[in-house]
Design a protein around this motif. Structure first.
Motif, PDB file in Angstrom:
ATOM      1  N   GLY A 320      -1.689  11.511   5.222  1.00 28.13           N
ATOM      2  CA  GLY A 320      -1.787  11.782   6.650  1.00 28.13           C
ATOM      3  C   GLY A 320      -2.071  10.523   7.437  1.00 28.13           C
ATOM      4  O   GLY A 320      -2.859  10.520   8.389  1.00 28.13           O
ATOM      5  N   LYS A 342      -9.503  13.247   9.414  1.00 22.44           N
ATOM      6  CA  LYS A 342      -8.861  14.515   9.061  1.00 22.44           C
ATOM      7  C   LYS A 342      -7.555  14.323   8.292  1.00 22.44           C
ATOM      8  O   LYS A 342      -6.993  15.280   7.775  1.00 22.44           O
ATOM      9  CB  LYS A 342      -8.594  15.335  10.329  1.00 22.44           C
ATOM     10  CG  LYS A 342      -9.865  15.833  11.002  1.00 22.44           C
ATOM     11  CD  LYS A 342      -9.533  16.703  12.209  1.00 22.44           C
ATOM     12  CE  LYS A 342     -10.805  17.221  12.864  1.00 22.44           C
ATOM     13  NZ  LYS A 342     -10.499  18.077  14.046  1.00 22.44           N
ATOM     14  N   ARG A 343      -7.067  13.108   8.256  1.00 26.23           N
ATOM     15  CA  ARG A 343      -5.808  12.804   7.562  1.00 26.23           C
ATOM     16  C   ARG A 343      -4.706  13.782   7.978  1.00 26.23           C
ATOM     17  O   ARG A 343      -3.998  14.353   7.141  1.00 26.23           O
ATOM     18  CB  ARG A 343      -6.025  12.824   6.039  1.00 26.23           C
ATOM     19  CG  ARG A 343      -6.917  11.678   5.585  1.00 26.23           C
ATOM     20  CD  ARG A 343      -7.122  11.633   4.090  1.00 26.23           C
ATOM     21  NE  ARG A 343      -7.539  10.293   3.681  1.00 26.23           N
ATOM     22  CZ  ARG A 343      -7.913   9.962   2.453  1.00 26.23           C
ATOM     23  NH1 ARG A 343      -7.906  10.864   1.500  1.00 26.23           N
ATOM     24  NH2 ARG A 343      -8.249   8.724   2.160  1.00 26.23           N
ATOM     25  N   ASN A 344      -4.560  13.943   9.280  1.00 26.49           N
ATOM     26  CA  ASN A 344      -3.691  14.994   9.799  1.00 26.49           C
ATOM     27  C   ASN A 344      -2.404  14.486  10.443  1.00 26.49           C
ATOM     28  O   ASN A 344      -1.774  15.193  11.220  1.00 26.49           O
ATOM     29  CB  ASN A 344      -4.462  15.856  10.804  1.00 26.49           C
ATOM     30  CG  ASN A 344      -5.073  15.036  11.943  1.00 26.49           C
ATOM     31  OD1 ASN A 344      -4.995  13.811  11.945  1.00 26.49           O
ATOM     32  ND2 ASN A 344      -5.678  15.707  12.901  1.00 26.49           N
TER      33      ASN A 344
END
Length: 513
Positions: A320, A342-344
């Motif tokens: 992400g 959040k590695r989003n």
């Protein structure tokens, strides 16, 4: 009574205390009511079978209260104590400063770049306009290269020092408790600036100093001993001990040492590209699914292959994540990667590099590996056409040696240009990657695809120069009181190992003093 056991938990039950208690009781063959408390020591994802689980190492307290332990190091006021100059405010420098305070010494941290807040403007100029401030960028400034390139805390440096001490200090300054138990702990670029600021405030509150826009331009030496440093070409600061924690990109420091006949040595490093896939491809490969469960984090990977006795490997994998422009000099291209907490983001990127040995670069100049590295970065800039536009190629096109007609959408903000990456990479690096990537594809389904983009060049995986030091004293063999430290000296590789080395150097200074 206490017992340490390992249990397996479904991802959706990871935070379900009732389920965990029931599982612990069943594993121990006792009643849940007998369990007075439990502490998760470590947790990791096991995706080896088609059903993905979490493995938890748990300390269970049976019919007794858990001890109320709290990490709380003492930071006495050292304003009037003997000074120690620390060059560089990366993890090595900051943790050396904290340890100096605990040891009753006054740290004076000199950072050539800006504080974390002011750095943001220079990073915006790099990303949006392709403008490199040679003193404030992704590598230079408070917190060092790690501050704005992810904050991954995974390390194998357990034998060098107390990893948990480093993690506890991060938690003490604002990081989540999760980093104490995750197998691959990660803070996130969006969280690290506040934590670094809090560490600085701890140093200042104890009477230490942290100074910005303060570049060390010379050393003051007398009879083989350090006596201080020259800052910004004019001001002298005196101290009998100097911890040199400048990071792996401070080429001018290597040049200064060499000019003053202070021994430096050429060191092997690694060179290659940053490879980015859609995160969904990596999730599908690692979790054996079409769509990742909302209870699982974006998947990562680690790949390695030997090609004719030369290592090819992935490192600094950013699920992400985003590919970042990390040049420290004008008209050079350097790429790295980072992830928010959040590695989003929709992409997954990883450095994929080839081992460069000393015999690959002819000559005896101790700076030859550094100069080799710089020349490749300049060629990459020219191939991209300017403004930090990076040369890039689709993966299969790269392996089959053809120019990509177009490039996939990617996260590199200054932009990418279709180019033949073999024109910037040394031939043995190109051929090693060319052979390794299809093999990676056999190890991980979906990896070998033209949906993946290779962006050049990934060249700052480690220092191409070593500043030698004595094993016991940590001092340079020619200069008493000079303590080469961490990544820039060739003794660490990552945030935690650099922090540990900073702590070790501070303890070595105490013995020296």
């Amino acid at each position: 009574m206490q017992k340490d056991i390992e249990i397996k938990v479904a991802p959706e039950n990871l935070d379900n205390t009732a389920v965990i208690l029931h599982t612990l009781a069943g594993a121990l063959n006792i009643k849940s009511s007998n369990i007075t408390d439990f502490h998760v020591l470590k947790r990791s994802i096991d995706a080896r079978s088609r059903v993905v689980i979490y493995r938890l190492q748990v300390r269970v307290f049976i019919d007794e209260e858990a001890p109320k332990e709290k990490f709380a190091p003492a930071y006495p006021n050292v304003a009037d104590q003997k000074p120690v100059i620390i060059v560089g405010a990366g993890p090595a420098g900051l943790f050396a400063a904290l340890q100096c305070i605990q040891n009753g010494m006054k740290p004076i941290v000199l950072e050539r770049g800006k504080d974390v807040k002011q750095r943001r403007r220079d990073l915006a100029a790099i990303n949006k306009q392709g403008l490199v401030n040679t003193e404030s960028n992704y590598c230079y400034g408070e917190g060092g290269a790690g501050t704005y390139s992810d904050g991954k805390l995974y390390t194998r440096s357990n034998k060098r020092g107390d990893v948990n001490q480093v993690l506890e200090i991060f938690v003490q300054h604002g990081a989540k408790q999760d980093i104490l138990i995750d197998a691959r702990p990660h803070i996130g670029t969006n969280k690290l600036p506040q934590i670094i600021t809090a560490i600085r405030e701890t140093i200042l509150a104890a009477g230490g100093e942290v100074q910005f826009d303060r570049k060390v331009t010379d050393f003051i030496l007398s009879e083989g001993k350090i006596k201080g440093v020259v800052v910004n070409g004019e001001e002298q600061l005196l101290a009998d001990a100097v911890i040199l924690a400048t990071g792996h990109s401070a080429r001018d420091m290597y040049e200064l040492l060499h000019e003053k006949n202070i021994l430096v040595e050429a060191k092997p490093f690694a060179l290659g590209v940053r490879i980015e896939h859609p995160q969904s491809i990596i999730d599908a490969a690692q979790y054996h699914c079409d769509i990742r469960s909302p209870f699982l984090p974006p998947a990562n990977y680690s790949l390695v292959e030997q090609v004719e006795d030369r290592g090819v490997f992935s490192f600094c994998m950013c699920p992400g994540g985003i590919i970042a422009p990390c040049a420290t000099y004008k008209e050079e291209i350097v790429v790295n990667g980072w992830s928010p907490s959040k590695r989003n983001n929709p992409f997954a990127n990883s450095g994929t590099v080839v081992q460069i040995n000393l015999e690959d670069v002819s000559g005896t100049d101790p700076l030859r590996m550094m100069n080799f590295q710089a020349a490749i970065e300049k060629t990459a800039f020219q191939l991209g056409g300017g403004n930090l536009v990076a040369p890039a190629q689709r993966m299969i096109d790269f392996v089959e040696n053809r120019l990509s007609v177009d490039l996939p959408k990617n996260s590199y903000l200054p932009g990418t240009k279709s180019a033949m990456l073999r024109d910037t990479l040394p031939d043995f690096v190109f051929k090693s990657l060319q052979r390794a990537l299809p093999k990676f594809g056999k190890k991980m389904k979906g990896y070998y695809t033209n949906e993946a983009i290779l962006v050049g060049v990934e060249s700052r995986s480690s220092s191409p120069v070593r500043i030698p030091r004595e094993k016991e004293s940590f001092q340079h063999p020619q200069v008493a009181g000079l303590f080469p430290c961490a990544e820039g000296a060739g003794y660490a590789g990552g945030i935690v190992s650099a922090a540990i080395d900073g702590i070790n150097c501070a303890n070595a200074v105490l013995k020296f003093q």
